[in-house]
Design a protein around this motif. Structure first.
Motif, PDB file in Angstrom:
ATOM      1  N   GLY A 283      53.992  33.615  46.134  1.00 35.85           N
ATOM      2  CA  GLY A 283      52.522  33.034  46.568  1.00 35.85           C
ATOM      3  C   GLY A 283      51.436  33.741  46.044  1.00 35.85           C
ATOM      4  O   GLY A 283      50.249  33.501  46.613  1.00 35.85           O
ATOM      5  N   ALA A 284      51.561  34.291  44.823  1.00 40.35           N
ATOM      6  CA  ALA A 284      50.672  35.236  44.137  1.00 40.35           C
ATOM      7  C   ALA A 284      50.033  34.580  43.305  1.00 40.35           C
ATOM      8  O   ALA A 284      50.583  33.485  42.300  1.00 40.35           O
ATOM      9  N   PRO A 285      48.683  34.684  42.959  1.00 41.36           N
ATOM     10  CA  PRO A 285      47.921  34.088  41.588  1.00 41.36           C
ATOM     11  C   PRO A 285      48.652  34.169  40.385  1.00 41.36           C
ATOM     12  O   PRO A 285      48.912  35.390  40.176  1.00 41.36           O
ATOM     13  N   LEU A 286      49.059  33.405  39.601  1.00 41.91           N
ATOM     14  CA  LEU A 286      49.715  33.723  38.354  1.00 41.91           C
ATOM     15  C   LEU A 286      48.946  34.287  37.395  1.00 41.91           C
ATOM     16  O   LEU A 286      49.567  35.242  36.797  1.00 41.91           O
ATOM     17  N   LEU A 287      47.905  34.069  37.085  1.00 40.87           N
ATOM     18  CA  LEU A 287      47.147  34.637  35.956  1.00 40.87           C
ATOM     19  C   LEU A 287      46.651  36.070  36.535  1.00 40.87           C
ATOM     20  O   LEU A 287      46.461  37.133  35.429  1.00 40.87           O
ATOM     21  N   GLY A 288      46.204  36.329  37.859  1.00 40.04           N
ATOM     22  CA  GLY A 288      45.989  37.584  38.134  1.00 40.04           C
ATOM     23  C   GLY A 288      47.238  38.591  38.066  1.00 40.04           C
ATOM     24  O   GLY A 288      47.119  39.883  37.370  1.00 40.04           O
ATOM     25  N   THR A 289      48.445  38.075  38.322  1.00 41.41           N
ATOM     26  CA  THR A 289      49.451  38.642  38.123  1.00 41.41           C
ATOM     27  C   THR A 289      49.913  39.137  36.639  1.00 41.41           C
ATOM     28  O   THR A 289      50.411  40.169  36.303  1.00 41.41           O
TER      29      THR A 289
ATOM     30  N   LEU B 108      38.429  47.096  28.862  1.00 46.05           N
ATOM     31  CA  LEU B 108      38.056  46.060  29.625  1.00 46.05           C
ATOM     32  C   LEU B 108      38.146  45.978  31.113  1.00 46.05           C
ATOM     33  O   LEU B 108      37.377  45.185  31.651  1.00 46.05           O
ATOM     34  N   ALA B 109      39.487  46.124  31.520  1.00 45.72           N
ATOM     35  CA  ALA B 109      39.667  46.178  32.853  1.00 45.72           C
ATOM     36  C   ALA B 109      38.942  47.083  33.831  1.00 45.72           C
ATOM     37  O   ALA B 109      38.115  46.634  34.726  1.00 45.72           O
ATOM     38  N   TRP B 110      38.840  48.363  33.332  1.00 45.06           N
ATOM     39  CA  TRP B 110      38.057  49.505  34.091  1.00 45.06           C
ATOM     40  C   TRP B 110      36.480  49.549  33.998  1.00 45.06           C
ATOM     41  O   TRP B 110      35.737  49.780  34.873  1.00 45.06           O
ATOM     42  N   ARG B 111      36.047  49.242  32.707  1.00 41.14           N
ATOM     43  CA  ARG B 111      34.750  49.635  32.504  1.00 41.14           C
ATOM     44  C   ARG B 111      33.953  48.046  32.299  1.00 41.14           C
ATOM     45  O   ARG B 111      32.728  48.135  32.475  1.00 41.14           O
ATOM     46  N   ARG B 112      34.498  47.348  31.926  1.00 38.04           N
ATOM     47  CA  ARG B 112      33.843  45.942  31.481  1.00 38.04           C
ATOM     48  C   ARG B 112      34.040  44.746  32.679  1.00 38.04           C
ATOM     49  O   ARG B 112      33.399  43.642  32.534  1.00 38.04           O
ATOM     50  N   GLY B 113      34.933  44.805  33.737  1.00 35.51           N
ATOM     51  CA  GLY B 113      35.343  43.994  34.943  1.00 35.51           C
ATOM     52  C   GLY B 113      35.911  42.739  34.538  1.00 35.51           C
ATOM     53  O   GLY B 113      35.917  41.770  35.156  1.00 35.51           O
ATOM     54  N   TRP B 114      36.880  43.005  33.259  1.00 39.34           N
ATOM     55  CA  TRP B 114      37.485  41.640  33.004  1.00 39.34           C
ATOM     56  C   TRP B 114      38.553  41.043  33.919  1.00 39.34           C
ATOM     57  O   TRP B 114      39.260  40.164  33.722  1.00 39.34           O
ATOM     58  N   LEU B 115      38.987  42.060  34.734  1.00 39.44           N
ATOM     59  CA  LEU B 115      40.104  41.616  35.972  1.00 39.44           C
ATOM     60  C   LEU B 115      39.384  40.541  37.044  1.00 39.44           C
ATOM     61  O   LEU B 115      40.181  39.842  37.719  1.00 39.44           O
ATOM     62  N   LYS B 116      38.120  40.430  37.000  1.00 39.48           N
ATOM     63  CA  LYS B 116      37.402  39.401  37.748  1.00 39.48           C
ATOM     64  C   LYS B 116      37.652  38.231  37.176  1.00 39.48           C
ATOM     65  O   LYS B 116      37.447  37.038  37.731  1.00 39.48           O
ATOM     66  N   TRP B 117      38.025  37.867  35.876  1.00 40.34           N
ATOM     67  CA  TRP B 117      38.053  36.685  35.161  1.00 40.34           C
ATOM     68  C   TRP B 117      39.698  36.391  34.926  1.00 40.34           C
ATOM     69  O   TRP B 117      40.014  36.637  33.747  1.00 40.34           O
ATOM     70  N   PRO B 118      40.433  35.782  35.828  1.00 37.43           N
ATOM     71  CA  PRO B 118      41.751  35.690  35.758  1.00 37.43           C
ATOM     72  C   PRO B 118      42.277  35.060  34.174  1.00 37.43           C
ATOM     73  O   PRO B 118      41.591  33.839  34.021  1.00 37.43           O
ATOM     74  N   GLY B 119      43.002  35.777  33.497  1.00 40.42           N
ATOM     75  CA  GLY B 119      43.742  35.170  32.246  1.00 40.42           C
ATOM     76  C   GLY B 119      42.967  35.757  31.138  1.00 40.42           C
ATOM     77  O   GLY B 119      43.363  35.932  30.076  1.00 40.42           O
ATOM     78  N   ALA B 120      41.754  36.521  31.251  1.00 40.19           N
ATOM     79  CA  ALA B 120      41.247  37.000  29.948  1.00 40.19           C
ATOM     80  C   ALA B 120      41.803  38.184  29.491  1.00 40.19           C
ATOM     81  O   ALA B 120      42.015  38.482  28.263  1.00 40.19           O
ATOM     82  N   LEU B 121      42.377  39.031  30.169  1.00 40.38           N
ATOM     83  CA  LEU B 121      43.163  40.235  29.744  1.00 40.38           C
ATOM     84  C   LEU B 121      44.326  39.667  29.270  1.00 40.38           C
ATOM     85  O   LEU B 121      45.146  40.324  28.421  1.00 40.38           O
ATOM     86  N   THR B 122      44.859  38.938  29.790  1.00 43.80           N
ATOM     87  CA  THR B 122      46.279  38.142  29.346  1.00 43.80           C
ATOM     88  C   THR B 122      46.027  37.753  27.856  1.00 43.80           C
ATOM     89  O   THR B 122      46.858  37.946  26.985  1.00 43.80           O
ATOM     90  N   GLY B 123      44.979  36.864  27.966  1.00 42.30           N
ATOM     91  CA  GLY B 123      44.764  36.281  26.456  1.00 42.30           C
ATOM     92  C   GLY B 123      44.372  37.378  25.676  1.00 42.30           C
ATOM     93  O   GLY B 123      44.866  37.175  24.473  1.00 42.30           O
ATOM     94  N   THR B 124      43.681  38.648  25.718  1.00 39.39           N
ATOM     95  CA  THR B 124      43.410  39.524  24.827  1.00 39.39           C
ATOM     96  C   THR B 124      44.721  40.102  24.505  1.00 39.39           C
ATOM     97  O   THR B 124      44.889  40.470  23.427  1.00 39.39           O
TER      98      THR B 124
END
Length: 299
Positions: A131-137, A214-230
């Motif tokens: 039951g975990a968010p797919l994009l966050g995972t 991007l994850a630690w300095r720019r906060g991209w984990l707050k927008w699910p899917g952004a890092l996966t797309g990158t």
């Protein structure tokens, strides 16, 4: 022979080996790369989920104990997907005639794109079950993957495999072996692009550094899917670029197709690695487009 070429640093494919009677056990660099890559990725994920400030208000998609369970699924996805990908993408006719050899993974033959597909399926099933968010995972997996790519490509280099095309650049490497030295038109020793190192730097070191920043300095984990797309765009472009320097897959090479294009359009074409990277790039662009990432994220 190319006078400025670098001799291959032959350190062998095994870290150490033990012989007990007829039993031979060896720890190979390639296996060590897989193990170390998974352990490093695991720790990156645990650190990320233990840092609530990185995530949206709802918090991280998994807790640290769930990360351990996810690792088991990922290992299975890598092995099964990587092997089936190699069988289906690169040598389907051979394995259709020799189906039992599909199980002989110790003989070599793994595909990154197949392994990626296996990980994606494993992550999807795990997320649904938990039951975990797919994009966050998926974002967790994106930031955890580059260390394994870096170490895996370095292992490809030490294993004397997946070398590049013949060249006279100053950093070219003289890889040993009859296959590596089979360079039409080259007299004496043949030097090649160390394309494994190109991939290690682009797919592993550079892409990994970008994702962590991007994850630690720019906060991209707050927008699910952004890092996966990158990750998808970064890997796809890196792999497509390095394919211009890699030795063509021999099963696609013919007299009229010396470059080894899997798809040909007249004198132009795409190798299998490039062909499989195109959907990754397109999916990555779509994820970036729909991730609702603001144009400026405060540091």
């Amino acid at each position: 022979m190319f006078p400025t070429a670098i001799p291959f640093p032959d350190i062998g494919s095994e870290l150490f080996a033990i012989d007990i009677g007829t039993f031979h056990f060896a720890l190979r660099w390639y296996a060590l790369a897989y193990i170390a890559g998974i352990l490093i990725g695991w720790q990156i994920c645990v650190r990320a989920v233990k840092t609530p400030a990185l995530w949206p208000k709802a918090g991280p998609p998994l807790n640290p104990s769930q990360i351990g369970d996810l690792v088991t699924w990922i290992i299975l996805g890598v092995i099964i997907g990587g092997r089936l990908g190699f069988v289906l993408f690169y040598q389907p006719q051979y394995y259709l005639q020799n189906p039992l050899e599909i199980l002989m993974v110790w003989q070599g033959g793994m595909s990154f794109h197949g392994g990626f597909t296996g990980v994606a399926v494993a992550g999807l099933v795990f997320s649904i079950r938990q039951g975990a968010p797919l994009l966050g995972t998926a974002d967790l997996l994106a930031i955890a993957t580059p260390p394994g790519l870096l170490l895996g490509r370095l292992a490809n280099f030490t294993n004397n495999e997946l070398w590049g095309r013949a060249t006279d650049v100053p950093w070219a490497v003289i890889f040993p072996g009859e296959a590596a030295q089979a360079c039409p038109g080259v007299e004496g020793l043949c030097a090649r692009h160390p394309s494994q190192l190109y991939e290690a730097l682009l797919e592993g070191l550079f892409l990994g550094a970008v994702l962590l920043v991007l994850a630690w300095r720019r906060g991209w984990l707050k927008w699910p899917g952004a890092l996966t797309g990158t990750f998808l765009v970064g890997y796809g472009l890196s792999r497509a670029f390095v394919e211009f320097f890699r030795q063509p897959d021999m099963q696609f090479v013919t007299e009229g197709n010396p470059i080894g294009h899997a798809l040909q359009f007249g004198s132009w074409g795409l190798t299998m690695g490039q062909t499989l990277s195109v959907p990754m790039i397109l999916l990555g662009v779509l994820l970036l487009w729909f991730s609702n990432r603001p144009t400026a994220v405060p540091a």
